[in-house]
Design a protein around this motif. Structure first.
Motif, PDB file in Angstrom:
ATOM      1  N   HIS A 116       0.827  -1.204   0.000  1.00 55.40           N
ATOM      2  CA  HIS A 116       0.000   0.000   0.000  1.00 55.40           C
ATOM      3  C   HIS A 116       0.867   1.261   0.000  1.00 55.40           C
ATOM      4  O   HIS A 116       0.505   2.278  -0.625  1.00 55.40           O
ATOM      5  N   LYS A 117       1.993   1.185   0.672  1.00 56.33           N
ATOM      6  CA  LYS A 117       2.900   2.337   0.698  1.00 56.33           C
ATOM      7  C   LYS A 117       3.475   2.589  -0.692  1.00 56.33           C
ATOM      8  O   LYS A 117       3.561   3.739  -1.146  1.00 56.33           O
ATOM      9  N   THR A 118       3.880   1.537  -1.354  1.00 53.17           N
ATOM     10  CA  THR A 118       4.416   1.667  -2.723  1.00 53.17           C
ATOM     11  C   THR A 118       3.342   2.165  -3.681  1.00 53.17           C
ATOM     12  O   THR A 118       3.610   2.977  -4.576  1.00 53.17           O
ATOM     13  N   LEU A 119       2.139   1.703  -3.508  1.00 54.69           N
ATOM     14  CA  LEU A 119       1.046   2.146  -4.366  1.00 54.69           C
ATOM     15  C   LEU A 119       0.733   3.612  -4.133  1.00 54.69           C
ATOM     16  O   LEU A 119       0.409   4.336  -5.075  1.00 54.69           O
ATOM     17  N   HIS A 120       0.822   4.059  -2.894  1.00 47.32           N
ATOM     18  CA  HIS A 120       0.586   5.466  -2.566  1.00 47.32           C
ATOM     19  C   HIS A 120       1.640   6.362  -3.199  1.00 47.32           C
ATOM     20  O   HIS A 120       1.354   7.526  -3.536  1.00 47.32           O
ATOM     21  N   GLN A 121       2.834   5.849  -3.381  1.00 52.72           N
ATOM     22  CA  GLN A 121       3.915   6.604  -4.016  1.00 52.72           C
ATOM     23  C   GLN A 121       3.832   6.549  -5.538  1.00 52.72           C
ATOM     24  O   GLN A 121       4.733   7.021  -6.232  1.00 52.72           O
ATOM     25  N   LYS A 122       2.778   5.900  -6.074  1.00 53.06           N
ATOM     26  CA  LYS A 122       2.516   5.795  -7.507  1.00 53.06           C
ATOM     27  C   LYS A 122       3.593   5.008  -8.243  1.00 53.06           C
ATOM     28  O   LYS A 122       3.832   5.227  -9.437  1.00 53.06           O
ATOM     29  N   GLU A 123       4.226   4.088  -7.549  1.00 48.29           N
ATOM     30  CA  GLU A 123       5.136   3.148  -8.198  1.00 48.29           C
ATOM     31  C   GLU A 123       4.335   1.889  -8.532  1.00 48.29           C
ATOM     32  O   GLU A 123       4.389   0.856  -7.862  1.00 48.29           O
ATOM     33  N   TYR A 124       3.582   1.985  -9.610  1.00 47.25           N
ATOM     34  CA  TYR A 124       2.591   0.970  -9.912  1.00 47.25           C
ATOM     35  C   TYR A 124       3.228  -0.369 -10.300  1.00 47.25           C
ATOM     36  O   TYR A 124       2.752  -1.442  -9.895  1.00 47.25           O
ATOM     37  N   THR A 125       4.281  -0.326 -11.066  1.00 46.81           N
ATOM     38  CA  THR A 125       4.906  -1.581 -11.503  1.00 46.81           C
ATOM     39  C   THR A 125       5.447  -2.358 -10.313  1.00 46.81           C
ATOM     40  O   THR A 125       5.240  -3.577 -10.193  1.00 46.81           O
ATOM     41  N   MET A 126       6.132  -1.676  -9.405  1.00 44.99           N
ATOM     42  CA  MET A 126       6.677  -2.349  -8.225  1.00 44.99           C
ATOM     43  C   MET A 126       5.565  -2.855  -7.317  1.00 44.99           C
ATOM     44  O   MET A 126       5.665  -3.955  -6.743  1.00 44.99           O
ATOM     45  N   ALA A 127       4.476  -2.085  -7.202  1.00 42.97           N
ATOM     46  CA  ALA A 127       3.357  -2.522  -6.369  1.00 42.97           C
ATOM     47  C   ALA A 127       2.715  -3.783  -6.938  1.00 42.97           C
ATOM     48  O   ALA A 127       2.353  -4.705  -6.191  1.00 42.97           O
ATOM     49  N   ILE A 128       2.587  -3.839  -8.266  1.00 44.47           N
ATOM     50  CA  ILE A 128       1.999  -5.038  -8.882  1.00 44.47           C
ATOM     51  C   ILE A 128       2.907  -6.244  -8.669  1.00 44.47           C
ATOM     52  O   ILE A 128       2.434  -7.346  -8.359  1.00 44.47           O
ATOM     53  N   ILE A 129       4.211  -6.070  -8.827  1.00 44.95           N
ATOM     54  CA  ILE A 129       5.141  -7.192  -8.641  1.00 44.95           C
ATOM     55  C   ILE A 129       5.090  -7.691  -7.203  1.00 44.95           C
ATOM     56  O   ILE A 129       5.079  -8.905  -6.943  1.00 44.95           O
ATOM     57  N   MET A 130       5.052  -6.776  -6.242  1.00 50.05           N
ATOM     58  CA  MET A 130       4.983  -7.174  -4.832  1.00 50.05           C
ATOM     59  C   MET A 130       3.666  -7.899  -4.529  1.00 50.05           C
ATOM     60  O   MET A 130       3.644  -8.884  -3.786  1.00 50.05           O
ATOM     61  N   VAL A 169      -4.590  -3.457  -6.284  1.00 46.78           N
ATOM     62  CA  VAL A 169      -3.442  -2.756  -6.867  1.00 46.78           C
ATOM     63  C   VAL A 169      -3.669  -2.468  -8.344  1.00 46.78           C
ATOM     64  O   VAL A 169      -3.423  -1.351  -8.828  1.00 46.78           O
ATOM     65  N   ILE A 170      -4.143  -3.465  -9.098  1.00 45.01           N
ATOM     66  CA  ILE A 170      -4.321  -3.268 -10.535  1.00 45.01           C
ATOM     67  C   ILE A 170      -5.423  -2.253 -10.826  1.00 45.01           C
ATOM     68  O   ILE A 170      -5.291  -1.408 -11.720  1.00 45.01           O
ATOM     69  N   GLU A 171      -6.503  -2.289 -10.049  1.00 46.99           N
ATOM     70  CA  GLU A 171      -7.582  -1.332 -10.287  1.00 46.99           C
ATOM     71  C   GLU A 171      -7.207   0.078  -9.846  1.00 46.99           C
ATOM     72  O   GLU A 171      -7.890   1.039 -10.214  1.00 46.99           O
ATOM     73  N   ALA A 172      -6.128   0.214  -9.057  1.00 43.59           N
ATOM     74  CA  ALA A 172      -5.667   1.544  -8.660  1.00 43.59           C
ATOM     75  C   ALA A 172      -4.806   2.206  -9.726  1.00 43.59           C
ATOM     76  O   ALA A 172      -4.507   3.401  -9.630  1.00 43.59           O
ATOM     77  N   VAL A 173      -4.393   1.461 -10.741  1.00 39.52           N
ATOM     78  CA  VAL A 173      -3.570   2.027 -11.818  1.00 39.52           C
ATOM     79  C   VAL A 173      -4.459   2.867 -12.725  1.00 39.52           C
ATOM     80  O   VAL A 173      -5.485   2.370 -13.218  1.00 39.52           O
TER      81      VAL A 173
END
Length: 818
Positions: free
Chosen positions: A646-660, A673-677
């Protein structure tokens, strides 16, 4: 023992297990000694009625405690002159109605009412099939076999029934002191009804009047009405006919709601659930092995049945397109069925009548092959022309199995002559190779990539072959994994009987890493092909009414001479023998009771790799993966946690958030995560995903389509991934085939739903456009209607006109259709 005592004993045995039911339960059982059945009427559940010949017997039901004399005969009702056919109770259990073959219906009081003891209703010209009371009323519906419905209205409500005056106390005391009279009282009170009571008896009594009589639509005398059911809360009447047709009517107005044919057999029984949402039909006709049924795995409904075969169906297969079904039968035909028009569009036959035991179709769907079990030949047909192309001879025993190579045009045939032959379909159908085994071959199956061949033989072994070089690459000893049970009539133990058992069906998984095997056992085994070890065993049934379910027979069924099922206990008796010969007229009238043996006849994996199906003695079974409740992380490390994602997603690092999220492998978190992109970032994220995680995202998209309503969003993801990584994915197409097919299946299902909605909206748009053009204009009688061809010519023009007209005329808001 007289009939009455025997009947009481029979009922007591059948209802012994029901004595612990609480109040409010509605029970219906069938007795072999009576005509119809006995009911526990609500709400008391303390009385039930049995009809035997033309007599109705009312008994007191036992309670929760065990009683010495559990069933007591309360009353005996005489009225009909012929056998009774149906019973129905009022909602408060005060009265019940009995239909008879003498075309009359009798209404009796469950208790001694002053204004209702019995009542006879006529008006029919055929046997009474069913009778139903209206909800909380004495009004009655009667239905006869000649498809006639009579509506009877009663002048008295249920609350208007008056109890009988109390008996004299001195008379009751004298009756108790007299032993003979007391014994007579235990036999129950007898009520004799008369078809035409005199005027004095009918004075101040309950009266019925027929207010309506309706007739169902009939096709002829052969199409008699055979069964009926009525749901009192919804006033829904369901009637079944001998031709397999059923009608839905709304009472009391007799409005036809629906009419449908579900079978070509006689509908013998109908039942409606308590809410009126589901209807169950039972057909007395039995046509096992003559039909091909197609089921919808999503809804679990059979949506089409083909009945063209006249003998047992031995094999069924789909073509690669999925819109054609092929079936082989012992009647000497192979038939092709179209799933667009639901018809038999092609029939393949042999020059000489043959019984086909196996069937196969190539990957293109153009070549159809079937093996014969009597002439030992293989027949090849063309799907396009229906012509017989060739007859392959060479086997010296019945052909047991056929399988086409999915990649090359090679046919593998197995036979009881202990050989597997490989036929080249491009080189004049010549024998390419012959594989020799140590036992009769029962089934063959190619791996999905076509590089390996699995063979199951009569000795219980599964062998794997490199068919290009005719080299055996491995084997599995599966006889011990079958774990065959002992049948009742077996004279040897299950351990010794298992030595003669084997696998009769094989199927590779969609990725080719595992193989399913089943046979004459209640277990289905799944093996790892590379390691050649047993991964898991599935028990397909726990139904002990089937034979060969237990490894050891019950000691209570065993004697020093063997199983009791093998002993002829009644030999020399007056009632014949326990196991009679056909044609015997004494004893059990040649009745045959047998227990079907548990077995697996066919196994097939789903192309998506998520489920597999098995046809067994128990029925058609489908097993599916359910990974939503299983924690199965992928390359998990200590930093991958939901909070860090959630922290990575909040920072808009979408690719890393999806991998995690894919590493943690929790479905809800991946969806979040995917729907937040954002939609405008999908292209960039897809291009930056590693190849390993592209497959994971596509697999998630395939499953997300099943439950999500964000169709456009997920379609954008799928389109971008396939366009950007399609070249690399194509190199691993064999491994990714199950996932791609799963994705295609999900998209196809939504396509069908949306296309139906769009087609329905087309007609709404046409109607709205026609209305908008007619608004504010005086329509003349000779004015022609709007030309449909002009409406269909340009859909964009229609939408433009619709928007402009509906928005401008009378300042009305714009119409939007969903």
């Amino acid at each position: 023992m007289n009939d009455e005592v025997f009947l009481k004993v029979e009922v007591a045995v059948l209802l012994e297990c029901m004595c612990d039911r609480g109040a409010g339960a509605l029970c219906l059982l069938k007795c072999s000694m009576c005509n119809y059945a006995f009911f526990f009427p609500p709400p008391y559940d303390r009385k039930f009625v049995i009809t035997k010949d033309n007599v109705a017997l009312m008994y007191h039901a036992p309670g929760k405690k065990r009683e010495f004399n559990a069933f007591v005969l309360d009353k005996t009702y005489y009225g009909p002159y012929d056998e009774t056919t149906c019973i129905d109770w009022t909602d408060d259990s005060k009265c019940f109605a009995v239909g008879s073959k003498d075309m009359s219906t009798w209404v009796f009081g469950a208790e001694r009412w002053a204004n209702l003891i019995y009542y006879s209703l006529g008006g029919h010209k055929d046997i009474i099939v069913a009778c139903f009371f209206e909800e909380n009323s004495l009004d009655l519906y009667t239905i006869s076999q000649d498809a006639a419905l009579c509506v009877w209205q009663c002048d008295t409500e249920l609350d208007g029934l008056k109890p009988m005056p109390p008996k004299d106390a001195a008379r009751e005391k004298n009756a108790e002191e007299n032993d003979e009279e007391f014994l007579e009282e235990l036999k129950g009170e007898e009520i004799h009804g008369k078809a035409n009571p005199n005027e004095q008896e009918t004075r101040h009594k309950v009266k019925y009047s027929r207010v309506a009589k309706y007739f169902f639509n009939k096709e002829g005398d052969f199409n008699n009405l055979t069964s009926a059911a009525y749901h009192k809360k919804t006033h829904l009447l369901v009637t079944g006919f001998a031709s397999g047709i059923f009608h839905l009517h709304e009472l009391p107005d007799f409005n036809l709601i629906h009419s449908l044919s579900i079978s070509d057999q006689r509908i013998a029984s109908i039942s409606i659930n308590c809410t009126g949402d589901w209807i169950a039909f039972g057909c007395s006709g039995f046509s096992c092995g003559l039909q091909v049924k197609v089921w919808n795995t999503s809804s679990s409904f059979c949506f089409v049945t083909f009945t063209e075969h006249t003998s047992g169906v031995t094999a069924v297969t789909f073509t690669s397109s999925g819109y054609v079904i092929l079936s082989a039968s012992l009647d000497g035909t192979v038939r092709a069925f179209d799933l667009h028009r639901y018809r038999n569009f092609r029939t393949f036959t042999s020059p000489r009548p043959s019984q086909f035991s196996c069937l196969a179709v190539d990957s293109s769907g153009e070549i159809v092959s079937a093996g014969s079990q009597d002439s030992f030949e293989i027949f090849i047909w063309s799907m396009q022309s229906g012509r017989l192309l060739d007859v392959l001879a060479g086997h010296e025993g019945p052909v047991s199995s056929l399988s086409f190579n999915p990649v090359k045009c090679v046919l593998a045939s197995a036979s009881w002559d202990k050989t597997v032959k490989l036929w080249d379909m491009l080189d004049s159908w010549r024998t390419k190779e012959t594989l020799i085994l140590n036992s009769d071959v029962l089934v063959v199956a190619f791996r999905p990539d076509g590089k390996e061949l699995a063979v199951a033989a009569l000795n219980g072994q599964i062998t794997f072959w490199d068919h290009e070089n005719a080299v055996q690459t491995g084997s599995i000893e599966g006889r011990h994994d079958l774990q065959m049970g002992r049948k009742e009539l077996d004279k040897i133990t299950a351990k010794q009987a298992a030595k003669g058992k084997s696998f009769t069906t094989l199927c590779y998984s969609a990725d080719g890493q595992s193989i399913l095997a089943g046979g004459l056992s209640k277990f289905v085994c799944i093996y790892n092909v590379k390691e050649q070890i047993l991964m898991k065993k599935f028990e397909i049934s726990c139904n002990f009414s089937l034979d060969a379910m237990e490894e050891y027979l019950d000691r209570r069924k065993m004697t020093e001479f063997g199983s009791m099922a093998l002993i002829d206990e009644g030999a020399g008796g007056e009632d014949g023998v326990a196991i009679p010969l056909p044609g015997v007229k004494r004893g059990d009238m040649s009745y045959r009771h047998f227990k079907p043996e548990i077995r697996v006849t066919c196994l097939r994996f789903c192309p998506t790799g998520r489920s597999w199906a098995a046809t067994t003695t128990e029925g058609l079974l489908i097993y599916s993966l359910d990974s939503g409740l299983i924690f199965d992380p992928f390359e998990l490390d200590i930093d991958v946690t939901p909070s860090n994602i959630h922290k990575t997603l909040h920072q808009k690092e979408y690719t890393m958030a999806i991998i995690m999220a894919l590493k943690l492998n929790e479905k809800k978190l991946i969806q979040e995560v995917i729907e937040a992109v954002p939609s405008n970032e999908v292209d960039v994220v897809c291009s930056s995903l590693p190849d390993l995680y592209v497959e994971k995202v596509l697999e998630f998209l395939a499953s997300a389509f099943e439950i999500s309503c964000h169709l456009e969003f997920y379609l954008t993801w799928a389109h971008k991934l396939l366009m950007l990584h399609g070249t690399k994915l194509k190199t691993r197409s064999v491994k990714l085939l199950p996932m791609i097919q799963f994705l295609q299946k999900s998209i196809q299902r939504h396509f069908e739903d949306v296309s139906k909605l769009c087609e329905w909206n087309i007609y709404n748009i046409k109607y709205a456009l026609a209305i908008s053009q007619q608004r504010g204009m005086k329509r003349l009688a000779e004015e022609a209607s709007v030309d449909e061809e002009d409406l269909d010519s340009d859909s964009d023009y229609l939408m433009t006109l619709l928007t402009e007209d509906t928005a401008n005329i009378n300042n009305e808001p714009e119409l939007i259709f969903f």
